[in-house]
Design a protein around this motif. Structure first.
Motif, mmCIF file in Angstrom:
data_model
loop_
_atom_site.group_PDB
_atom_site.id
_atom_site.type_symbol
_atom_site.label_atom_id
_atom_site.label_comp_id
_atom_site.label_asym_id
_atom_site.label_seq_id
_atom_site.Cartn_x
_atom_site.Cartn_y
_atom_site.Cartn_z
ATOM 1 N N GLU A 35 0.818 -1.295 -0.283
ATOM 2 C CA GLU A 35 0.171 0.067 -0.144
ATOM 3 C C GLU A 35 0.912 1.282 -0.001
ATOM 4 O O GLU A 35 0.269 2.366 -0.427
ATOM 5 N N ARG A 36 2.003 1.206 0.673
ATOM 6 C CA ARG A 36 2.748 2.440 0.637
ATOM 7 C C ARG A 36 4.092 1.885 1.156
ATOM 8 O O ARG A 36 4.364 0.940 1.798
ATOM 9 N N VAL A 37 5.375 2.748 0.990
ATOM 10 C CA VAL A 37 6.618 2.692 1.526
ATOM 11 C C VAL A 37 6.544 3.143 2.762
ATOM 12 O O VAL A 37 6.061 4.339 3.130
ATOM 13 N N LEU A 38 7.189 2.905 3.752
ATOM 14 C CA LEU A 38 7.232 3.343 5.178
ATOM 15 C C LEU A 38 8.573 3.906 5.162
ATOM 16 O O LEU A 38 9.684 3.657 4.913
ATOM 17 N N PHE A 39 8.619 5.282 5.980
ATOM 18 C CA PHE A 39 9.940 5.846 6.119
ATOM 19 C C PHE A 39 10.072 6.447 7.444
ATOM 20 O O PHE A 39 9.152 6.638 8.589
ATOM 21 N N LEU A 99 5.108 5.162 -5.465
ATOM 22 C CA LEU A 99 5.713 6.443 -5.111
ATOM 23 C C LEU A 99 4.725 7.588 -4.462
ATOM 24 O O LEU A 99 5.085 8.338 -3.653
ATOM 25 N N MET A 100 3.821 7.811 -5.429
ATOM 26 C CA MET A 100 2.831 8.860 -4.880
ATOM 27 C C MET A 100 2.155 8.677 -3.729
ATOM 28 O O MET A 100 2.095 9.624 -2.999
ATOM 29 N N LEU A 101 1.586 7.663 -3.551
ATOM 30 C CA LEU A 101 1.172 7.081 -2.366
ATOM 31 C C LEU A 101 1.717 7.259 -1.031
ATOM 32 O O LEU A 101 1.468 7.544 -0.081
ATOM 33 N N SER A 102 3.020 6.989 -1.427
ATOM 34 C CA SER A 102 4.073 7.068 -0.269
ATOM 35 C C SER A 102 4.674 8.542 -0.030
ATOM 36 O O SER A 102 5.395 8.590 0.909
ATOM 37 N N HIS A 146 -1.135 17.172 -2.032
ATOM 38 C CA HIS A 146 -2.021 17.797 -1.038
ATOM 39 C C HIS A 146 -3.378 17.812 -1.357
ATOM 40 O O HIS A 146 -4.235 17.678 -0.521
ATOM 41 N N ASP A 147 -3.762 17.867 -2.506
ATOM 42 C CA ASP A 147 -5.081 18.001 -3.031
ATOM 43 C C ASP A 147 -5.868 16.574 -2.614
ATOM 44 O O ASP A 147 -7.053 16.505 -2.284
ATOM 45 N N LEU A 148 -5.096 15.424 -2.626
ATOM 46 C CA LEU A 148 -5.463 14.335 -2.432
ATOM 47 C C LEU A 148 -5.522 13.822 -0.914
ATOM 48 O O LEU A 148 -5.684 12.595 -0.315
ATOM 49 N N GLY A 149 -5.042 14.733 -0.048
ATOM 50 C CA GLY A 149 -4.818 14.466 1.417
ATOM 51 C C GLY A 149 -3.675 13.668 1.826
ATOM 52 O O GLY A 149 -3.469 13.134 2.949
ATOM 53 N N VAL A 194 0.793 9.325 -15.535
ATOM 54 C CA VAL A 194 0.134 8.519 -14.564
ATOM 55 C C VAL A 194 -0.135 9.225 -13.520
ATOM 56 O O VAL A 194 0.955 9.589 -12.769
ATOM 57 N N LYS A 195 -1.320 9.329 -13.114
ATOM 58 C CA LYS A 195 -1.461 10.174 -11.966
ATOM 59 C C LYS A 195 -2.580 9.381 -10.979
ATOM 60 O O LYS A 195 -3.171 8.222 -11.239
ATOM 61 N N LEU A 196 -2.742 9.692 -9.868
ATOM 62 C CA LEU A 196 -3.648 9.217 -8.920
ATOM 63 C C LEU A 196 -4.990 9.703 -9.057
ATOM 64 O O LEU A 196 -5.144 10.735 -9.043
ATOM 65 N N ALA A 197 -5.858 8.443 -8.926
ATOM 66 C CA ALA A 197 -7.396 8.935 -8.672
ATOM 67 C C ALA A 197 -7.865 9.450 -7.492
ATOM 68 O O ALA A 197 -8.486 10.299 -7.206
ATOM 69 N N ARG A 198 -7.376 8.591 -6.553
ATOM 70 C CA ARG A 198 -7.719 8.666 -5.070
ATOM 71 C C ARG A 198 -6.490 8.046 -4.207
ATOM 72 O O ARG A 198 -5.476 7.466 -4.971
ATOM 73 N N PRO A 199 -6.280 8.509 -3.099
ATOM 74 C CA PRO A 199 -5.325 8.003 -2.333
ATOM 75 C C PRO A 199 -5.384 6.566 -1.672
ATOM 76 O O PRO A 199 -5.305 6.238 -0.521
#
Length: 528
Positions: free
Chosen positions: A220-224, A262-265, A274-277, A392-397
């Motif tokens: 689901e995402r990369v952890l940092f 990457l974007m989800l992370s 920011h617009d996707l929270g 390629v862009k995100l539709a939702r987070p």
């Protein structure tokens, strides 16, 4: 779960990378995570079975759609992407093509040191086990078995003769001294069966206690920890979990999934995130940009000829009768459908091929989603180095939500001009005597269409031939997503290794180049 290296995505690049890291003398621990099944289906292993897999969304195919394409009359294109250990090598036509020397020398000239043709040819050879044997151009001891088609269709040979009749020379090795010419494709097969990258690299009979392959698990995402990648968050039938990385996380999800993750992370265009929270860790506006793909015009014809495949009772019965031959590694069921093709120049001004052909022994209308019971064949043509650039862009987070895929097909006028030249060449080949004797009739339009009609035919029927790349561009500049060692800019402990890192799309099919990128990534990680 914890390991030295966590790899996300088991396509050709991820499989190559996992194998090479696990086999390193230091024996680091490696976890390879894949959203799809750990084993291929029977239809995948049987080469001709690719039709039902590639044309439908299923457990082995994400089956994405593009956003509406203005250049294609507002149509939404279909974007097959493999799902499972092996990635898109589970559902592709198995064509072994590296591209052209100039592709890689162009990367190096643009500042990507270490990626010239002379740099990558040894990696291609290391990955390859060509049944023709080792040579200046080929390897014979690698994981990826490359074979000649065991039972090519007679009509595929007629295509080659027709192309020769209109002036194109025969080439028996598109990956040798020269790419230009027409001929039969070599394929990723062993004994007449598909050899996907997962079985080639990972299921080779060697027990690797330091390699763990986890299928049916979505990252689901990369952890940092601050700006250092320390693992990934996963979801599967057992719920949410974490896989921690002591050294590095490496994304190998491909040109769609890697920028999405990457974007989800939190790595992407800060304003869009920011617009996707999503809180931005790194403002990286080029993540997801630079999408390039090969647009394909398909000249489908109805005709009767030897060795054609169709979805009608007689053709299916004939195919069933060849099952004994298939189990001996021969017969029509070993066909990759796209048996023949070639690389040609659109006109005399070109110093290297800018068009590629795939000749398929069946009608392939809308990725095979539009069934035709009639016998027929198809001649595909694509522009090898498109100038159109998409995103390629995100539709939702949410990783479960398909991303917004916009190849921007034909947004550059030069691409349409080149596609029209390619379509006219394809029509001439159909009308040459070795094929004309079968009476081919176009499904859509006319062989002698004028410019307006031909443009309309392309805009109405063209779509991807499945080679997306470029969305995590590699480069020496600060705006590139990854540097020449494939490290994601702005963070530590995170790399990308797949076709998304290509600065420009290679001139041909992308399985072999993706595996090469995985081989190269392993050397970079290990400091070879």
């Amino acid at each position: 779960m914890e390991a030295d290296y966590v790899i996300v995505g088991a396509g050709p690049a991820g499989c190559a990378l996992a194998r090479r890291l696990a086999d390193a003398p230091s024996k680091p621990s490696v976890v390879l995570l894949e959203a799809g099944p750990p084993k291929p289906s029977f239809l995948s292993i049987m080469p001709i079975g690719l039709g039902p897999l590639v044309g439908r969304r299923n457990r082995y195919n994400y089956g994405f759609r593009t956003v509406p394409q203005p250049g294609l009359n507002g149509r939404r294109g279909f974007v097959p992407r493999g799902r499972g250990v092996g990635g898109s090598s589970l559902i592709n036509a198995m064509c072994f093509i590296r591209g052209q020397r100039e592709d890689y020398d162009g990367w190096a000239a643009a500042g990507c040191a270490g990626w010239s043709w002379d740099d990558v040819l040894p990696l291609f050879k290391r990955s390859e086990a060509n049944t023709r044997g080792a040579s200046e151009w080929h390897g014979a001891d690698g994981p990826l078995v490359v074979s000649d088609l065991p039972s090519p269709s007679p009509v595929a040979l007629d295509f080659i003769a027709a192309a020769e009749a209109v002036g194109y020379r025969r080439n028996n090795d598109f990956n040798g001294a020269e790419q230009e010419g027409v001929g039969l494709y070599q394929v990723f097969q062993r004994h007449g069966r598909r050899l996907d990258a997962g079985r080639a690299y990972l299921h080779d009979g060697v027990a690797r206690s330091n390699l763990t392959i986890v299928g049916n698990t979505t990252v689901e995402r990369v952890l940092f920890d601050g700006r250092r990648a320390v693992g990934v968050s996963t979801r599967n039938a057992n719920g949410l979990n974490q896989v921690r990385a002591r050294r590095e996380v490496i994304l190998s999800g491909g040109a769609i999934a890697s920028p999405q993750l990457l974007m989800l992370s939190g790595i992407g265009d800060a304003a869009q995130l920011h617009d996707l929270g999503i809180e931005a860790i790194v403002d990286a506006p080029e993540v997801g940009l630079n999408l390039q793909d090969h647009l394909d015009y398909t000249a489908n014809v109805r005709m009767k000829g030897p060795g054609l495949f169709a979805y009608n009772p007689l053709a299916m019965a004939r195919a069933a009768l060849t099952l004994p031959a298939y189990f001996r590694g021969r017969g029509s069921l070993t066909s990759n459908a796209a048996e023949a093709g070639g690389f040609v120049c659109s006109d005399v001004s070109q110093d290297r091929p800018d068009l590629q052909f795939h000749f398929t022994i069946a009608i392939v209308d809308d990725h095979g989603r539009h069934f035709h019971f009639a016998n027929g064949a198809a001649l595909h043509v694509c522009a090898l180095r498109p100038k159109s650039r998409g995103s390629v862009k995100l539709a939702r987070p949410d990783i479960a939500e398909d991303p917004l895929i916009d190849p921007a097909f034909l947004s550059h006028s030069d691409d349409l001009e080149l596609m029209m030249k390619g379509a006219r060449i394809a029509h001439r080949v159909w009308q040459a005597a070795p094929l004309a004797r079968f009476g081919p009739r176009l499904l859509y339009g006319r062989f002698d269409a004028d410019d307006a009609e031909l443009e309309a035919m392309i805009r109405a029927h063209a779509d991807t031939i499945y080679h997306p790349a470029g969305t995590c561009r590699m480069g020496p500049d600060d705006r590139s997503v990854v540097d020449v060692a494939l490290r994601v800019r702005g963070v530590e402990g995170l790399r990308v290794a797949d076709a998304s890192i290509m600065p420009t799309l290679v001139s041909g099919n992308t399985e072999a180049p993706s595996a090469m990128i995985g081989e190269k990534a392993a050397d970079l990680v290990l400091g070879c």
